[in-house]
Design an enzyme around this catalytic site. Structure first.
Site, PDB file in Angstrom:
ATOM      1  N   ASP A 280     -27.889   3.437  -6.136  1.00 52.08           N
ATOM      2  CA  ASP A 280     -26.871   3.807  -5.154  1.00 52.08           C
ATOM      3  C   ASP A 280     -27.350   5.167  -4.664  1.00 52.08           C
ATOM      4  OD1 ASP A 280     -24.668   5.161  -3.936  1.00 52.08           O
ATOM      5  OD2 ASP A 280     -23.387   3.586  -4.735  1.00 52.08           O
ATOM      6  N   HIS A 281     -27.924   5.202  -3.462  1.00 55.32           N
ATOM      7  CA  HIS A 281     -28.650   6.429  -3.093  1.00 55.32           C
ATOM      8  C   HIS A 281     -27.716   7.634  -2.955  1.00 55.32           C
ATOM      9  CE1 HIS A 281     -27.578   5.407   1.091  1.00 55.32           C
ATOM     10  NE2 HIS A 281     -27.842   6.659   1.388  1.00 55.32           N
TER      11      HIS A 281
ATOM     12  N   HIS B 132     -20.971   3.361  -2.395  1.00 61.64           N
ATOM     13  CA  HIS B 132     -21.014   4.825  -2.270  1.00 61.64           C
ATOM     14  C   HIS B 132     -19.638   5.483  -2.386  1.00 61.64           C
ATOM     15  CE1 HIS B 132     -24.897   3.631  -0.961  1.00 61.64           C
ATOM     16  NE2 HIS B 132     -24.594   3.419   0.300  1.00 61.64           N
TER      17      HIS B 132
END
Ligand SMILES: NC(=O)C1=CN([C@@H]2O[C@H](COP(=O)(O)OP(=O)(O)OC[C@H]3O[C@@H](n4cnc5c(N)ncnc54)[C@H](OP(=O)(O)O)[C@@H]3O)[C@@H](O)[C@H]2O)C=CC1
Ligand SMILES: O=C1O[C@H](COP(=O)(O)O)[C@@H](O)[C@H](O)[C@H]1O
Length: 498
Positions: free
Chosen positions: A182-183, A245
Site C-alpha cells: 500500500d504505497h 489508502h
C-alpha cells in the site's frame, strides 16, 4: 561475504515492461543503489512477454531513470545496469519457469547472492495466483535463501475475491513472506503519524474522545483517470482509494500505542482499530457515505471533460470518482468522535491532508461571549507539502484582548538538500531488509473489504444521478452536508488555506 549477506538478493520483476516498473520501480531501485543502500550483490531479472534482449531492457531501465529526473553519473549507471537481465516469458506457461530458474541460478552465482529471491508482481492481479502456484510447483521458491513476494494492488475487488486470491498465494508463500503493497504506507508523513502520536506527550495525552471533536482525512486529486479508464471503471474510488489508502490512514490514527515497534505489534494494533470500525447496514449507507462522479469543468485553468467522456469509460457509467464518509470507531478511546474521509479525482487540487480538530473549551474568556474561539487544529500535510501545522489562539497585537488563530508550521520537505525518498523506494528497501511493518497483513485487507463491501453492494443496486460534481470543485454538495449535520465543516486543504 560481509554480515549484510542476508540482504543480498535477486528481484524477479514480473511485468518488467509495464508502466509501474518504468515510472516507479526502476528509479527506486536506482536510488537505493546510488545511496549505497543496495550492495553490489544484487540482480534484477525482468520478466514479461515482449521479446526484448538484455540490451533493450537495460536501455529502457536507463531511460526510465533519466525520465524520473534522477541525476545519474554515466559510469555509475552503467555499473548499475550490469545487474539487470531480461527473460521473455508468458507467466501462464509452466515450462518456461525452468528457464527462469536457470537464469536465477546464473545471476546468483555471478553476483554471489545466497539464493534470496524477491518476486515482485507488477502485473494485472488475475495473474497473481498463477504465478504463485508455478513458482512453487516449478521449484523456484525452493532455494537456500529466503523468498518474499511483493504483491501490488488491487488485492481483490471484494472480500470474497480477496480471500480467493489470498488462498492462492498462500499455497506458495507463508503470510510472513507476503508483502502487500500500500504505497501510502511508504509516504514520509504517513510514517510520521506514529511519531507525532507516540513521541509527543502533547498529543498522546489529548488523543481521545474527551479532547478531539473530529478527524478529517482528505486525499484529493486534480487528475482524472488518465489512461486507466478501463481499470478504474470497474473499480471506482471506494475500491481504488478507500479500501486501502484511506482506511490504512484511519488505522494509523486510531490504533492504540503498540508495545514495541515490531511488525506484529504494530499490525495487531491496526487490526484492532479496523475491527472497531462500526459496521453499517445497507439502510444506513446513505446516512454515512456520499458518492460522486465528476462532470466537465476547469482544473488549473484548463477545460477538462467529464468522467463519462474519458477513454475506455462506459458513457453511462455509474462508477464513483469521489467518496466521502463518516466513520465511527466503537472503542473506549474513540466512541462518539466522527472520522470523516473524502477522496476523489478531478478535484480542485492535489492534496493529502489530515486535520485533527480539538474540542472547544467550556467557556470563552476572550472575544465576545457569543463567539467561539477558533478550534485548535493539528494538521498533518502528507502531500504535496510535507509537514505539520498547529493552529492555536494568540492575542491580537495591541491593547485589545481579542484572540486570533495563529498557525505554527513545520515543513518537512523544505529542508535544503533533502529529497524525501519516493514511497516505493522505502518499501522496496524494507522488503529487502525483511521489515513488513509498512505492508498490510491479510487481516487488515480482509477487515477493510468487509467494511467497504456493504457500501459497494448497496451502491450497485441503488440508483444515482451522475455527474454530480464539477471538475475543479471539492466534490458534491452532499459531502459538505455530511459534516454540517454534525455541526462541522471540512477544513480547507493546504494551498487554499494559505
Ligand atoms: N501503474 C501504476 O501507477 C500503478 C500500478 N499498480 C498495479 O501494478 C500492477 C501493474 O500495473 P501497470 O504496470 O500499470 O500495468 P501495465 O499494463 O503497464 O503492465 C503489465 C505488465 O504485465 C506484462 N504481462 C501481461 N501479460 C503477461 C503474461 N501473460 N506473461 C508475462 N507478462 C505479462 C506486460 O508485459 P508484456 O505485454 O510485454 O507481456 C507488462 O509488463 C497492476 O496490478 C496495477 O494495478 C498499482 C499502483 C499504481
Ligand atoms: O493507488 C492509487 O493511488 C493513486 C494516488 O496516489 P498518490 O500517491 O498520487 O496520492 C491514485 O491516483 C490511483 O488511482 C490509485 O490506484
Amino acid at each position: 561475504m560481509t554480515n549484510n549477506n542476508h540482504t543480498y538478493c535477486t528481484i524477479v520483476l514480473f511485468g518488467a515492461t509495464g508502466d509501474l516498473a518504468k515510472r516507479k520501480l526502476f528509479p527506486s531501485i536506482y536510488n537505493l543503489y546510488r545511496k549505497g543502500l543496495l550492495s553490489e550483490h544484487f540482480a534484477v531479472v525482468g520478466v514479461a512477454r515482449r521479446e526484448w534482449s538484455n540490451e533493450v531492457f537495460r536501455q529502457n531501465v536507463s531511460a526510465s531513470i533519466k525520465e524520473a529526473n534522477i541525476t545519474a553519473e554515466e559510469q555509475d549507471l552503467e555499473r548499475f545496469l550490469t545487474h539487470f537481465r531480461y527473460l521473455s516469458l508468458n507467466v501462464t506457461n509452466a515450462a518456461s519457469y525452468q528457464d527462469l530458474n536457470a537464469l536465477l541460478c546464473n545471476v546468483e552465482e555471478e553476483f554471489t547472492i545466497p539464493g534470496n529471491r524477491i518476486f515482485y508482481m507488477a502485473m494485472a492481479p488475475e495473474f497473481f495466483g498463477t504465478i504463485g502456484s508455478y513458482l512453487k510447483s516449478e521449484g523456484i521458491t525452493n532455494t537456500k535463501g529466503w523468498t518474499r513476494l511483493i504483491i501490488e494492488k488491487p488485492f481483490g475487488r471484494d472480500l470474497e475475491s480477496a480471500q480467493k486470491l489470498n488462498d492462492e498465494i498462500r499455497h506458495a508463500f507463508e503470510e510472513d513472506e507476503i508483502y502487500r503493497i500500500d504505497h501510502y504506507l511508504g509516504k514520509e508523513m504517513v510514517q510520521n503519524i506514529g511519531v507525532i502520536r507516540f513521541a509527543n506527550a502533547l498529543f498522546e495525552s489529548l488523543w481521545n474522545n474527551r479532547r478531539i471533536a473530529n478527524v478529517q482525512i482528505t486525499s484529493s486529486e486534480s487528475l482524472g483517470v488518465e489512461d486507466r479508464g478501463g481499470y478504474y471503471d470497474t473499480s471506482g474510488a471506494l475500491r481504488d482509494m478507500v479500501q486501502n489508502h484511506m482506511l490504512q490512514m484511519v488505522a494509523l490514527l486510531a490504533m492504540e500505542p503498540p508495545i514495541r515497534l515490531a511488525t506484529e505489534e504494530v499490525r495487531s494494533e491496526k487490526i484492532k482499530a479496523l475491527r472497531s470500525l462500526r459496521p453499517m447496514t445497507a439502510e444506513e449507507v446513505d446516512q454515512y457515505f456520499v458518492r460522486g462522479q465528476y462532470g466537465p469543468g476547469i482544473v488549473s485553468g484548463k477545460e477538462v471533460p467529464g468522467y463519462r467522456s474519458e477513454e475506455k469509460v462506459n458513457p453511462n457509467s455509474k462508477t464513483e470518482t469521489f467518496v466521502a464518509g463518516k466513520l465511527l470507531i466503537d472503542n473506549h478511546r474513540w466512541a462518539g468522535v466522527p472520522i470523516y474521509i473524502r477522496t476523489g479525482k478531478r478535484m480542485k487540487e492535489k492534496s493529502t491532508e489530515i486535520v485533527v480538530q480539538f474540542k472547544d473549551l467550556p467557556m470563552n474568556l476572550y472575544n465576545k461571549f457569543e463567539e467561539q474561539l477558533h478550534p485548535n487544529l493539528l494538521i498533518i500535510h502528507i502531500q504535496p507539502d510535507e509537514g505539520i501545522s498547529i493552529v492555536l489562539n494568540g492575542k491580537r497585537i495591541g491593547a485589545s484582548e481579542e484572540t486570533i488563530p495563529v498557525k505554527l508550521d513545520y515543513c518537512n520537505n523544505c529542508e535544503d538538500g533533502i529529497n524525501t525518498p519516493e514511497a516505493y523506494e522505502k518499501l522496496l528497501y524494507d522488503a529487502i531488509q525483511g521489515d513488513a511493518t509498512n505492508f498490510t497483513h491479510w487481516d487488515e485487507v480482509a477487515l477493510s473489504w468487509k467494511f467497504v463491501d456493504i457500501i459497494s453492494k448497496t451502491w450497485e443496486t441503488s440508483s444515482v444521478s451522475f455527474p454530480n460534481y464539477e471538475s475543479g470543485s471539492m466534490g458534491p454538495k452532499a459531502a459538505d452536508e455530511l459534516l454540517e449535520k454534525d455541526g462541522f465543516s471540512w477544513w480547507p486543504v493546504s494551498k487554499s488555506s494559505k
